[in-house]
Design a protein around this motif. Structure first.
Motif, PDB file in Angstrom:
ATOM      1  N   SER A   4      19.099   9.033  60.048  1.00 40.30           N
ATOM      2  CA  SER A   4      19.811   7.832  60.515  1.00 40.30           C
ATOM      3  C   SER A   4      21.297   7.845  60.195  1.00 40.30           C
ATOM      4  CB  SER A   4      19.181   6.552  59.947  1.00 40.30           C
ATOM      5  OG  SER A   4      17.866   6.400  60.432  1.00 40.30           O
ATOM      6  N   THR A   5      21.799   8.939  59.581  1.00 38.38           N
ATOM      7  CA  THR A   5      23.240   9.051  59.384  1.00 38.38           C
ATOM      8  C   THR A   5      23.938   9.040  60.745  1.00 38.38           C
ATOM      9  OG1 THR A   5      23.006  10.307  57.337  1.00 38.38           O
ATOM     10  CG2 THR A   5      25.085  10.537  58.513  1.00 38.38           C
ATOM     11  N   LEU A   6      25.015   8.334  60.842  1.00 39.95           N
ATOM     12  CA  LEU A   6      25.798   8.280  62.074  1.00 39.95           C
ATOM     13  C   LEU A   6      27.065   9.110  61.873  1.00 39.95           C
ATOM     14  CD1 LEU A   6      25.761   6.964  64.897  1.00 39.95           C
ATOM     15  CD2 LEU A   6      27.215   5.160  63.952  1.00 39.95           C
ATOM     16  N   GLY A   9      30.695   8.058  64.300  1.00 36.47           N
ATOM     17  CA  GLY A   9      30.407   6.815  64.993  1.00 36.47           C
ATOM     18  C   GLY A   9      29.653   6.984  66.295  1.00 36.47           C
ATOM     19  N   ARG A  10      29.047   8.149  66.498  1.00 36.47           N
ATOM     20  CA  ARG A  10      28.446   8.424  67.815  1.00 36.47           C
ATOM     21  C   ARG A  10      27.107   9.130  67.750  1.00 36.47           C
ATOM     22  NH1 ARG A  10      31.430  11.547  72.912  1.00 36.47           N
ATOM     23  NH2 ARG A  10      29.576  11.709  74.232  1.00 36.47           N
ATOM     24  N   TYR A  11      26.940  10.104  66.856  1.00 36.22           N
ATOM     25  CA  TYR A  11      25.743  10.931  66.857  1.00 36.22           C
ATOM     26  C   TYR A  11      24.841  10.528  65.685  1.00 36.22           C
ATOM     27  CZ  TYR A  11      28.790  13.580  69.912  1.00 36.22           C
ATOM     28  OH  TYR A  11      29.656  13.939  70.919  1.00 36.22           O
ATOM     29  N   ARG A  12      23.685   9.966  66.012  1.00 29.73           N
ATOM     30  CA  ARG A  12      22.759   9.507  64.972  1.00 29.73           C
ATOM     31  C   ARG A  12      21.714  10.580  64.714  1.00 29.73           C
ATOM     32  NH1 ARG A  12      22.365   5.031  62.547  1.00 29.73           N
ATOM     33  NH2 ARG A  12      23.594   3.904  64.131  1.00 29.73           N
ATOM     34  N   ASP A  30      22.863  10.925  71.019  1.00 30.24           N
ATOM     35  CA  ASP A  30      24.241  10.573  71.363  1.00 30.24           C
ATOM     36  C   ASP A  30      24.240   9.100  71.770  1.00 30.24           C
ATOM     37  OD1 ASP A  30      26.698  10.148  72.538  1.00 30.24           O
ATOM     38  OD2 ASP A  30      26.734  12.063  73.599  1.00 30.24           O
ATOM     39  N   GLU A  31      24.751   8.239  70.870  1.00 37.24           N
ATOM     40  CA  GLU A  31      24.699   6.799  71.113  1.00 37.24           C
ATOM     41  C   GLU A  31      25.565   6.394  72.307  1.00 37.24           C
ATOM     42  OE1 GLU A  31      22.578   5.074  69.683  1.00 37.24           O
ATOM     43  OE2 GLU A  31      22.354   5.532  67.562  1.00 37.24           O
TER      44      GLU A  31
END
Length: 553
Positions: A4-6, A9-12, A30-31
């Motif tokens: 769950s590390t992001l 700010g985009r790839y979880r 890729d959020e």
């Protein structure tokens, strides 16, 4: 890293796929675009406090990542994005669903891949290398784990740029000549080992190693330490792949050996140059197996050990302390034939002294010993007196024998033993004790016994089979010599090194007379001879054998 590390700010990060010396690979989302991707998180060296080093590291990472992202070919993994997230270097790649070649070999219990699959992989990887080399990009660490076969059959090469990055910034390799050269020992080219200039032809050599392994079940050179593997690559001719697997089309075997040429100038100029040979291999009818156990030439199933005895005198300093690692399919024991043919593993010693096999080193003495053994047995009878057996029964026995081989490949050796024992008994009844099919089944029975841990029974079967082979085929026949090699190896594994030494010296003498000193079968016997001498504490004699081998190769 944690689930769950992001990143950026985009790839979880969703779940860990793999971990290696350079970092971790995660399945991620890729959020921004709502798609699944693979994220490789690179672990920098420990010198975080060195700001100058970190700047160089990030610049080189960006350079190599841009090169990798510029590659647009169906046979190369797509790089979508890259960056630096608070000191964490990361690459975002297409998420591939499938298995790499290393995993496919493991799934297949170390057996070679089916021929159609080998050719498909060869053609797709050759096309991808032809493209990348035309772009001036060299992989530098091509190996089975870096070749992915997707669920739809597409083959893709992974980690372009990663190996070069490792080389430049010191993740795994040489820094200013003080560290270790880059590459995986089982797939390194001779020029990588010599720390010489590397170009696209080094990739072709590694490609040859990969093809050799998926086609035969083992890499071209094996050993328990990096010296043996590396010296093999540098100095020892590979055993022809059809020696391990006689059904390989000759054009494919030729292509593999061209790729494995020691000198870069002797390899194909480009991967695209293999197209003709691979097309010819597809059109070539399956090759028939030869001999009682399918050996294509005397002792072909026995891969020569690398000349390890003098390697430390020759190898560059960066190899010291290097771990050879395991090839993708694990190690093949010397003498292990592939593709369903079972090999006699090293077991305990024979109950009778090896002297009864003929301890003299001349072929006349070997022949005399064989005649002694053969005289105690009935005259060979190819077909019993009642006439030829029904074809249906022979076909049924062939099917049952194949079932026994499948059980062995699955590791169910006790069951395999029961099948082979029954098939051997029926073949003996129908065909006679000395028919090649009977001898083959008896050999497979001994193998299953040995793999089940019943070594005394297995070796009794080997001794009986070898004596019968000598009586029927002759003491110098390839199949007779192959069984003797296995027996010598087994004696060594039991610590009976004096007897093992005599067996291998006999074999070396006979093979050298028939085949020459440079033949792989002769080299295999001489390597075993040197190994026995080492174990007996006769190091100077062993070193002399190793040096003779090196000069001959």
């Amino acid at each position: 890293m944690a689930q769950s590390t992001l990143i950026h700010g985009r790839y979880r990060l969703l779940d860990l796929v793999g971990r290696g010396g350079m970092g971790e690979v995660w399945r991620a989302r890729d959020e921004s675009l709502g798609r699944r991707v693979a994220v490789k998180c690179l672990k920098p060296p420990a010198r975080r406090e060195d700001a100058g080093f970190q700047r160089v590291l990030r610049e080189r990472f960006r350079r190599e990542a841009r090169v990798a992202a510029s590659l647009q070919h169906r046979g190369v993994t797509v790089v979508h994005d890259f960056g630096d997230d608070d000191g964490l270097l990361y690459l975002v790649m297409e998420l591939l669903e499938g298995r790499n070649l290393s995993q496919l070999l493991a799934d297949n219990k170390g057996q070679p891949l089916p021929l159609a699959e080998v050719l498909d992989v060869a053609e797709q990887v050759a096309a991808a290398l032809a493209y990348t080399h035309a772009q001036g990009v060299v992989h530098r660490d091509l190996k089975p784990a870096n070749v992915m076969r997707s669920e739809d059959g597409t083959v893709k090469i992974c980690d372009f740029g990663i190996a070069r990055l490792a080389h430049d910034i010191g993740f795994t390799a040489r820094i200013s000549g003080t560290g270790m050269a880059m590459g995986t020992p089982h797939y390194m080219s001779p020029e990588q080992i010599a720390d010489s200039a590397v170009d696209h032809r080094s990739d072709l050599y590694s490609f040859g190693c990969v093809l050799y392994e998926i086609a035969t079940g083992s890499p071209p050179f094996e050993g328990g330490d990096p010296w043996a593997v590396l010296v093999g690559h540098r100095d020892t001719p590979p055993v022809p792949p059809r020696a391990h697997r006689p059904d390989l089309p000759p054009p494919l075997a030729t292509a593999i050996l061209r790729l494995l040429a020691k000198a870069p100038d002797d390899r194909p100029d480009a991967a695209a140059g293999l197209a003709g040979e691979l097309a010819a291999a597809r059109a070539h009818p399956p090759a028939a197996r030869a001999g009682v156990w399918g050996a294509a030439y005397p002792g072909a199933a026995v891969a020569p050990a690398a000349v390890a005895g003098i390697a430390p005198l020759w190898m560059p300093p960066w190899t010291r302390g290097m771990d050879a690692g395991l090839p993708a399919a694990g190690r093949r024991r010397a003498g292990a034939p592939p593709d369903g043919a079972l090999a006699a593993p090293a077991g305990p010693a024979l109950r009778e002294p090896v002297a009864s096999w003929g301890v003299a080193r001349a072929p006349e003495a070997c022949a005399a010993a064989d005649r002694t053994h053969a005289a105690a047995r009935p005259a060979p009878a190819r077909i019993p007196a009642q006439g030829a057996p029904p074809r249906e029964r022979l076909a049924d026995l062939a099917d049952r024998r194949d079932a026994g081989l499948r059980l062995g490949r699955a590791g169910r050796w006790e069951e395999a033993y029961e099948v082979h024992r029954a098939v051997a008994a029926e073949r003996e009844l129908l065909l006679g004790s000395y028919h090649p099919d009977t001898l083959a089944s008896r050999h497979e029975t001994g193998t299953a016994l040995a793999r089940s841990g019943r070594h005394p029974e297995a070796l009794e079967e080997y001794a009986r089979t070898a004596a019968d082979c000598a009586g029927v085929l002759g003491p110098d026949h390839p199949d007779t010599l192959a069984v003797r090699h296995e027996l010598g190896h087994a004696l060594g594994r039991l610590g009976r090194w004096e007897e093992a030494l005599e067996v291998h010296r006999q074999l070396a003498f006979v093979r050298e007379q028939a085949l020459g000193s440079a033949d792989p079968a002769t080299v295999a016997s001489r390597n075993e001879e040197a190994h026995c001498l080492e174990r007996l504490g006769r190091r100077s004699e062993a070193d002399e054998v190793y040096r003779e081998l090196a000069r001959g190769c």
